[in-house]
Design a protein around this motif. Structure first.
Motif, PDB file in Angstrom:
ATOM      1  N   GLU A  13       2.538   3.523   8.249  1.00 59.94           N
ATOM      2  CA  GLU A  13       1.655   4.404   7.463  1.00 59.94           C
ATOM      3  C   GLU A  13       1.017   3.662   6.069  1.00 59.94           C
ATOM      4  O   GLU A  13      -0.131   3.902   5.849  1.00 59.94           O
ATOM      5  N   ARG A  14       1.704   2.671   5.667  1.00 57.60           N
ATOM      6  CA  ARG A  14       1.061   1.502   4.731  1.00 57.60           C
ATOM      7  C   ARG A  14      -0.278   0.962   5.222  1.00 57.60           C
ATOM      8  O   ARG A  14      -1.173   0.838   4.858  1.00 57.60           O
TER       9      ARG A  14
ATOM     10  N   CYS B  37       0.870  -1.215  -0.038  1.00 56.73           N
ATOM     11  CA  CYS B  37      -0.076  -0.046  -0.114  1.00 56.73           C
ATOM     12  C   CYS B  37       0.823   1.305   0.059  1.00 56.73           C
ATOM     13  O   CYS B  37       0.861   2.298   1.171  1.00 56.73           O
ATOM     14  N   VAL B  38       1.458   1.319  -1.189  1.00 56.03           N
ATOM     15  CA  VAL B  38       2.592   2.607  -1.121  1.00 56.03           C
ATOM     16  C   VAL B  38       2.035   3.847  -1.479  1.00 56.03           C
ATOM     17  O   VAL B  38       2.532   5.176  -1.133  1.00 56.03           O
ATOM     18  N   THR B  39       0.816   3.893  -2.343  1.00 55.71           N
ATOM     19  CA  THR B  39       0.348   5.307  -2.734  1.00 55.71           C
ATOM     20  C   THR B  39      -1.110   4.999  -2.820  1.00 55.71           C
ATOM     21  O   THR B  39      -1.859   3.765  -2.774  1.00 55.71           O
ATOM     22  N   ASP B  40      -1.908   6.168  -2.440  1.00 54.62           N
ATOM     23  CA  ASP B  40      -3.589   5.906  -2.478  1.00 54.62           C
ATOM     24  C   ASP B  40      -3.882   5.433  -3.698  1.00 54.62           C
ATOM     25  O   ASP B  40      -4.853   4.644  -3.640  1.00 54.62           O
ATOM     26  N   ALA B  41      -3.532   5.918  -4.682  1.00 50.85           N
ATOM     27  CA  ALA B  41      -4.040   5.703  -6.102  1.00 50.85           C
ATOM     28  C   ALA B  41      -3.873   4.326  -6.409  1.00 50.85           C
ATOM     29  O   ALA B  41      -5.029   3.443  -6.798  1.00 50.85           O
ATOM     30  N   VAL B  42      -2.681   3.565  -5.931  1.00 47.77           N
ATOM     31  CA  VAL B  42      -2.620   2.061  -6.284  1.00 47.77           C
ATOM     32  C   VAL B  42      -3.620   1.326  -5.228  1.00 47.77           C
ATOM     33  O   VAL B  42      -4.386   0.132  -5.750  1.00 47.77           O
TER      34      VAL B  42
ATOM     35  N   ARG C 111      -2.844   3.419   5.555  1.00 50.32           N
ATOM     36  CA  ARG C 111      -3.533   3.937   4.085  1.00 50.32           C
ATOM     37  C   ARG C 111      -4.470   2.887   3.842  1.00 50.32           C
ATOM     38  O   ARG C 111      -5.369   3.240   3.322  1.00 50.32           O
TER      39      ARG C 111
END
Ligand code: SF4
Length: 360
Positions: free
Chosen positions: A169-170, A133-138, A173
């Motif tokens: 933080e992952r 879960c590295v970015t919101d979009a992914v 998210r």
């Protein structure tokens, strides 16, 4: 003393019970009402508490789609109609896809969710460690795609063992976006007390377990199974006992049950949480549920009778009791099974590689 066999009283008609006095009675296995399917044992990390001994060191073996179809067809026939249509997902209900880390092969996960949904399997959710879960979009794209394919919800793992290799933080998210995509009824944060504690403390990044324990937080609120890798990597945290302390108990209830069973990517039908044990080929669930002949499975036969029987089987194959003792009956069981897996030919000890990854 000869072992005594009787079919488990499942409340259903007895099937596969033989009465010939020269043959062990078949052990009836109830059809599962909830189950997990491991896509792989390969994982992004090697948690010290992992019951299934998953790690990055496993080969990237993934369940084959045609095998998964047969497994899911069998599960569908025993799970369909067992839940109300709007039932929320639950840790011990419905079907979950897991691993290893199932998101390491997102296309496979997406395809299997679609197959399970088309088969009408209830309560489908996926279990993840959120390492991806590295970015919101992914995260948003993947969770929406899974929901579109029929996924009902998600279980996000949170504990101090994962915190050693998954930045918090992952995890946050994953929880935030999962709530947006699936709604609060279908997001399981397991275990929620750790999530609350780590959030309150403002943890960022990863944290070694020793640091976590030094800070004064504890494992008291953890639901921790003292089996799998925990028996080797966390034993120093728990009192230990001689083998005889665990004699006199049978594992019948854990081995022969209808809830939260697992099927791995090699199609082993794993009873409950007893990783490294197989009741047979889950592509033919009907054959397993018709009854197992314990005569062909000495380890299962021993475990269904008394842990002392397993100990005697181990000693007969050269097992030597650990001087430092055992933290649980599952530790004793696992240590003997690991020895037997290396020494003998026991078809129920599968997959064999599980025993080689316990100390990864
Ligand atoms: S002692 Fe062995 S068979 Fe019994 S519950 Fe523990 S792991 Fe399973």
């Amino acid at each position: 003393m000869p072992l005594q066999w009787r079919a488990l009283d499942t409340g259903r008609p007895k099937v596969g019970v033989r009465s010939c006095p020269m043959v062990f009675q078949m052990v009836a296995v109830p059809r599962p009402v909830s189950a997990g399917v491991l896509l792989t044992y390969k994982c992004s990390g090697a948690c010290r508490h992992c019951m299934y001994a998953c790690s990055p060191r496993w080969p990237a073996d993934w369940i084959a789609v045609d095998d998964a179809e047969r497994v899911l067809e069998g599960l569908a026939s025993s799970m369909r109609g067992r839940y109300p249509p709007d039932a929320p997902v639950g840790v011990n209900s419905g079907l979950h896809f897991t691993g290893g880390e199932p998101f390491l092969n997102f296309e496979l996960l997406l395809g299997l969710v679609g197959i399970a949904a088309d088969l009408g399997i209830p309560g489908i959710f996926v279990e993840t460690n959120a390492s991806w879960c590295v970015t919101d979009a992914v995260v948003r794209d993947r969770l929406r795609a899974l929901r579109g394919a029929g996924l009902r919800g998600i279980l996000i793992s949170v504990n101090p063992f994962l915190l050693e290799h998954v930045p918090f933080e992952r995890t946050k998210r994953a929880v935030r976006i999962a709530l947006e995509v699936f709604g609060p009824r279908n997001v399981l944060v397991y275990q929620a007390p750790f999530y609350e504690e780590l959030s309150r403390l403002g943890i960022e990044g990863t944290l070694p377990l020793e640091e976590y324990l030094k800070e004064g937080y504890g494992l008291a609120c953890a639901e921790l199974f003292l089996s799998g890798r925990a028996a080797y990597k966390l034993a120093h945290l728990f009192p230990r006992y001689p083998a005889r302390r665990f004699f006199g108990s049978s594992c019948r209830r854990e081995l022969i049950r209808d809830w939260h069973v697992h099927v791995d990517n090699y199609c082993n039908f794993i009873p409950g949480f007893c990783a490294g044990l197989s009741l047979g080929d889950a592509r033919d669930l009907t054959a397993i549920c018709a009854g197992i002949d314990p005569a062909g499975y000495p380890v299962l036969r021993a475990l269904l009778a008394d842990l002392a029987e397993l100990y005697r089987l181990g000693v007969a194959h050269g097992y030597v009791e650990r001087e430092e003792g055992y933290i649980s009956r599952c530790h004793l069981c696992l240590d003997i099974r690991r020895h037997l897996a290396r020494r003998g030919d026991f078809p129920e000890l599968a997959p064999r590689a599980f025993y080689e990854h316990l100390e990864d």
